[in-house]
Design an enzyme around this catalytic site. Structure first.
Site, PDB file in Angstrom:
ATOM      1  N   TYR A 137       0.888  -1.346   0.042  1.00 47.38           N
ATOM      2  CA  TYR A 137      -0.041  -0.165   0.037  1.00 47.38           C
ATOM      3  C   TYR A 137       0.909   1.223   0.164  1.00 47.38           C
ATOM      4  CZ  TYR A 137       0.869   0.956   4.876  1.00 47.38           C
ATOM      5  OH  TYR A 137       1.534   1.151   6.160  1.00 47.38           O
TER       6      TYR A 137
ATOM      7  N   ARG B  85       8.309   4.073  -4.471  1.00 53.99           N
ATOM      8  CA  ARG B  85       8.379   3.212  -3.346  1.00 53.99           C
ATOM      9  C   ARG B  85       7.191   2.089  -3.831  1.00 53.99           C
ATOM     10  NH1 ARG B  85       7.462   5.146   2.396  1.00 53.99           N
ATOM     11  NH2 ARG B  85       5.427   5.532   1.674  1.00 53.99           N
TER      12      ARG B  85
ATOM     13  N   LYS C 283       6.578  -2.071   1.840  1.00 50.85           N
ATOM     14  CA  LYS C 283       5.354  -1.244   2.396  1.00 50.85           C
ATOM     15  C   LYS C 283       4.250  -2.460   2.256  1.00 50.85           C
ATOM     16  CE  LYS C 283       3.097   3.093   3.155  1.00 50.85           C
ATOM     17  NZ  LYS C 283       3.202   3.211   4.659  1.00 50.85           N
TER      18      LYS C 283
HETATM   19  N1  PMP Z   1       7.437   3.892   9.022  1.00 50.11           N
HETATM   20  C1  PMP Z   1       6.479   3.138   8.849  1.00 50.11           C
HETATM   21  C2  PMP Z   1       6.598   1.694   9.570  1.00 50.11           C
HETATM   22  C3  PMP Z   1       5.424   3.521   8.401  1.00 50.11           C
HETATM   23  O1  PMP Z   1       4.226   2.690   8.439  1.00 50.11           O
HETATM   24  C4  PMP Z   1       5.294   4.798   7.634  1.00 50.11           C
HETATM   25  C5  PMP Z   1       3.853   5.174   7.080  1.00 50.11           C
HETATM   26  N2  PMP Z   1       3.190   4.461   6.489  1.00 50.11           N
HETATM   27  C6  PMP Z   1       6.435   5.718   7.652  1.00 50.11           C
HETATM   28  C7  PMP Z   1       7.729   5.134   8.489  1.00 50.11           C
HETATM   29  C8  PMP Z   1       6.562   6.716   7.025  1.00 50.11           C
HETATM   30  O2  PMP Z   1       6.734   6.664   5.726  1.00 50.11           O
HETATM   31  P1  PMP Z   1       6.048   7.984   4.958  1.00 50.11           P
HETATM   32  O3  PMP Z   1       6.795   9.466   5.144  1.00 50.11           O
HETATM   33  O4  PMP Z   1       6.289   7.548   3.403  1.00 50.11           O
HETATM   34  O5  PMP Z   1       4.571   7.986   5.018  1.00 50.11           O
END
Ligand code: PMP
Length: 284
Positions: free
Chosen positions: A31, A50, A148
């Site tokens: 996601y 990503r 992710k």
């Molecule tokens: N670490 C984890 C474990 C996350 O779930 C997220 C957000 N989904 C992030 C870091 C931050 O990522 P981003 O800045 O791309 O939202």
């Protein structure tokens, strides 16, 4: 709300996916969450890149092209009159006829894709004025946190552990050092230096993290990508987290110990301002 499911825009009450979808049965899905400010997508290209990486690491196919994906995001913003909030996107390995640990041939079972919008105040978040409180918990997730995936039970559990203690979130600790927050990257500030764990498979490579570190260096802050402990964080001048839906959010307490003055720090708030200002310039 109008949502997008496998090629169609439908009212959310009519959206359906199969009970055999592997994301439902096995968390076999990836996601992205992209924030929307002023009706524009923040760092769409970063999230798209990503997503491609998560898909390729899991040998999963993207059912749409990146141009189509941008178009779907924009169409959902338009159809839902979304000014501020975000878009959730999920791609799953689809729904084979039967449950099986081995994943199916993508030529026979196409990937599934769903997107939906959510409205939320991001720029004027109430928790920015107070900052958030975090607890530390052991990091008991699997070891490919750079992908992710929708496998979010442990982070979800961590968030509940924090709530039960009257806190907002949890920072996870492995081999004595902080990996990241349940849904965000973790930072401490000492003087003019911003410290955060280096990229590896141990953490998600935050899109907000990349932007914030770049803007921080441009604004003459020093950036150190290295490990830090909870004890070092408790002694730091400031602490904060980053994610697509929180931007830069100050942390004022870790395991009951106040950080710095116990109020959101100047560097954190300055970085938040810079992040919002700069990322709007490239928002689509
Ligand atoms: N670490 C984890 C474990 C996350 O779930 C997220 C957000 N989904 C992030 C870091 C931050 O990522 P981003 O800045 O791309 O939202």
């Amino acid at each position: 709300r109008t949502v997008y499911v496998n090629g169609e825009y439908v009212p959310e009450t009519e959206a359906k996916v199969s009970i055999f979808d592997r994301a439902f049965l096995m968390a076999d899905g990836v996601y992205e969450v992209t924030s929307v400010i002023d009706g524009k997508l923040v760092d769409f290209d970063g999230h798209a890149k990503r997503l491609e990486r998560s898909l390729s690491e899991l040998e999963m196919r993207n059912p749409v092209t990146m141009d189509e994906l941008l178009e779907i995001h924009r169409e959902l913003v338009k159809r839902n009159d979304l000014e501020e909030g975000g878009i959730y996107l999920q791609i799953t390995r689809g729904a084979p006829a039967d449950r099986d640990f081995a994943w199916p041939d993508p030529d026979e079972v196409p990937s599934g894709i769903v997107l939906f919008t959510f409205a939320k105040k991001l720029v004027e978040m109430p928790s920015i004025k107070t900052g958030i409180k975090v607890i530390s918990i052991p990091d008991e997730r699997w070891s490919r946190r750079d992908i992710k995936t929708t496998q979010l039970l442990y982070p979800s559990w961590g968030k509940m552990m924090a709530k039960k203690k009257g806190c907002d979130d949890a920072w996870m600790v492995e081999e004595g050092v902080v990996t990241e927050g349940t849904s965000n990257n973790a930072y401490i500030v000492k003087g003019n230096t911003i410290i955060t764990r280096a990229l590896s498979n141990d953490i998600l490579h935050g899109i907000t993290r990349a932007a914030v570190l770049r803007f921080a260096e441009e604004a003459q802050f020093k950036v150190e990508e290295r490990d830090f402990t909870i004890a070092e964080a408790q002694e730091a001048d400031e602490a904060f987290i980053t994610s697509a839906t929180t931007f830069v959010q100050p942390v004022v307490e870790i395991d009951g110990a106040a950080i710095g003055t116990g109020k959101p720090g100047d560097v954190s708030l300055r970085l938040r301002e810079i992040y919002i200002e700069e990322s709007l310039k490239t928002a689509k």
